[in-house]
Scaffold this active site. Structure first.
Site, PDB file in Angstrom:
ATOM      1  N   GLU A   1     -50.732 -73.867  60.445  1.00 44.96           N
ATOM      2  CA  GLU A   1     -50.591 -72.513  61.003  1.00 44.96           C
ATOM      3  C   GLU A   1     -51.151 -71.580  59.954  1.00 44.96           C
ATOM      4  O   GLU A   1     -50.533 -71.328  58.923  1.00 44.96           O
ATOM      5  CB  GLU A   1     -49.113 -72.225  61.305  1.00 44.96           C
ATOM      6  CG  GLU A   1     -48.916 -71.000  62.178  1.00 44.96           C
ATOM      7  CD  GLU A   1     -48.473 -69.792  61.383  1.00 44.96           C
ATOM      8  OE1 GLU A   1     -49.343 -68.912  61.164  1.00 44.96           O
ATOM      9  OE2 GLU A   1     -47.319 -69.716  60.971  1.00 44.96           O
TER      10      GLU A   1
ATOM     11  N   CYS B   1     -48.272 -63.340  59.533  1.00 46.24           N
ATOM     12  CA  CYS B   1     -49.542 -63.913  59.986  1.00 46.24           C
ATOM     13  C   CYS B   1     -49.954 -63.382  61.355  1.00 46.24           C
ATOM     14  O   CYS B   1     -51.138 -63.411  61.686  1.00 46.24           O
ATOM     15  CB  CYS B   1     -49.442 -65.434  60.013  1.00 46.24           C
ATOM     16  SG  CYS B   1     -48.087 -66.053  61.018  1.00 46.24           S
TER      17      CYS B   1
END
Length: 512
Positions: A282, A316
């Site tokens: 990720e 993120c």
């Protein structure tokens, strides 16, 4: 720690996150802050005896010194996890669910204490830390149940003398390298899924935030999770790369899950290829946030506040490129400025009323500072902020810049800071072309009240996740992950179990 802090004095409602601090538990948070790592069911020091300092980014106070482990210590953790896997994989899903449920209940019981640890080591406001604890614990709760639903298949055989069955098995030892921005939740969403599947774990937390991982280890021990099933290896930045290489190349490690930068993810991907390991990545994002002229501007502004300023912009999936249709541009910008000035209260996240904390470290502060400066030098216009905050330290002003072109550094790169980068657009086609003109593909957001447009844009945005009239998309039940260079695999939802299991095909012959 020489003082005790009770969170009842901080019970308040955050205008950014809309959550309240619940009542304080009876145990002080400092009791969970062991200055040791956790391997094979024991709190241990590094074999070398070395430690590294962990400091509060809000004031640079020393929180403690944790073991600066190296590859020899990491190998001990891998060996412990490998040995524990031999028995843990044979437990029933129900047995694993019972101890995971106990772990969840303990995390809930002491969530305020663990939230204070998050605030102390990451700098985020306390209400956000409590929100992270709720979010992080929800993964343990989810996978305690999902583990009982890892089912196989019986398929129709082409031959009357055969039966064909697919069963799912745990992959083995799962290594996990986790970031500092969500020091609890990024561990639980990986480890809970892995352990529910029958895997064992070696967790390497970020050097800025090791105490949240150690606190989870404390509660895992109290929950009765067997020795070696959950291990935490702490280290300074100096030893992190070597430990990462070992986790990627050890034949006893079956898979690796990493949350962090794209550059590091690419390196780990290469290293894991040597052993053909299962890998979940990720990685970084560059999320577009599109506001169409049909949007409810109040919803859009509130969505931007949540998507941009949570954890001081250090997420993120933070909104990075703000695209606003020209017809509503001026009004939207004015509303954003007013809302920022009204809602954002800068300071130590442990203080009452604070909604906006410091950046995590000097490196991150310099990065944001340089991105803003180079963006202004390249032609962008400053509307608000744009420099270090008067509080000094690691604080940076909430900032707005406009007239951002595709080459503008703040627009082209992931900022990971409290900077709103604005650009006008004229048509839906133009907005999509700008939004998709990046190698990143983690999350995207857009606001529109036009139903046909909602369906078109949702399908055409090149991201793994899309927030539609919503700036807060994270949930344990959600399927979290990206496309392009933003990652491989998914976390959360029942699909999070897929990363830690493989199918075994059983063919029964000679049945006539």
């Amino acid at each position: 720690m020489k003082y005790i802090i009770r969170l009842s004095s901080y019970a308040r409602k955050s205008s950014l996150l809309k959550m309240e601090a619940p009542k304080m538990s009876k145990v002080c948070y400092s009791s969970f802050m062991h200055n040791k790592a956790y391997i094979n069911g024991q709190f241990v020091t590094a074999a070398s005896g070395k430690t590294f300092e962990v400091r509060n980014p809000a004031n640079r106070d020393l929180l403690g010194c944790t073991p600066d482990m190296d590859v020899s210590d990491a190998q001990v953790a891998i060996d412990a996890a490998y040995d524990a896997f031999q028995t843990w994989q044979n437990t029933t899903a129900k047995e694993r669910a019972l101890v995971l449920r106990k772990w969840f209940e303990l995390c809930e019981k002491y969530k305020e204490d663990l939230a204070m640890i998050i605030t102390k080591e990451s700098g985020k406001p306390l209400a956000e830390s409590i929100g992270e604890m709720t979010y992080g614990s929800s993964f343990i709760e989810l996978y305690a149940e999902e583990g009982k639903r890892v089912n196989g298949e019986v398929v129709q055989s082409p031959s009357p003398s055969k039966e064909m069955i697919f069963i799912r098995k745990p992959i083995g030892v799962a290594a996990m390298i986790t970031p500092w921005n969500f020091p609890n939740a990024m561990i639980t969403r990986k480890a809970a899924a892995a352990m529910a599947a029958g895997c064992t774990c070696v967790v390497k937390p970020a050097e800025d935030t090791p105490y949240s991982a150690i606190a989870l280890a404390d509660l895992s021990q109290q929950a009765g999770i067997p020795s070696g099933v959950f291990n935490v290896v702490t280290s300074s930045k100096a030893n992190a790369a070597d430990i990462g290489t070992l986790l990627c190349t050890s034949p006893k490690v079956a898979g690796l899950s990493f949350t962090g930068s794209t550059a590091v993810g690419k390196l780990l991907y290469k290293q894991c290829s040597e052993g053909i390991k299962r890998i979940g990545l990720e990685l970084g994002g560059n999320a577009p946030f599109i506001v169409f002229d049909s949007a409810d501007l109040s919803k859009a502004v509130n969505g931007l506040m949540a998507a941009k300023f949570r954890n001081t912009g250090q997420t993120c999936i933070s909104a990075n490129r703000i695209l606003v249709q020209s017809k509503i541009y001026d009004k939207f910008v004015e509303l954003v400025k007013e809302t920022m000035q009204k809602q954002i209260v800068v300071g130590d996240g442990a203080e009452k009323g604070v909604t906006f904390g410091p950046l995590i470290n000097e490196s991150q502060l310099h990065k944001v500072e340089n991105l803003v400066k180079s963006s202004l030098d390249s032609g962008a216009k400053l509307l608000l902020g744009g420099k270090r905050h008067e509080k000094g330290g690691l604080y940076y002003e909430p900032t707005i810049i406009e007239d951002c072109a595709e080459h503008t550094p703040c627009f082209a790169e992931e900022i990971f800071g409290p900077v709103v980068c604005l650009r006008k657009f004229e048509s839906e086609e133009e907005a999509l072309a700008i939004a998709n003109s990046t190698n990143s593909g983690l999350a995207g957001y857009f606001f529109s009240e036009n139903l046909s447009q909602v369906w078109r844009v949702a399908h055409k945005l090149e991201t793994g996740m899309v927030g539609i009239n919503d700036g807060m998309i994270s949930a344990a039940e959600g399927c979290f992950g990206g496309i392009k260079e933003s990652g491989i695999g998914r976390e959360g939802s029942h699909h999070g179990m897929d990363e830690y299991t493989y199918f075994k095909y059983l063919c029964f012959g000679g049945l006539n």
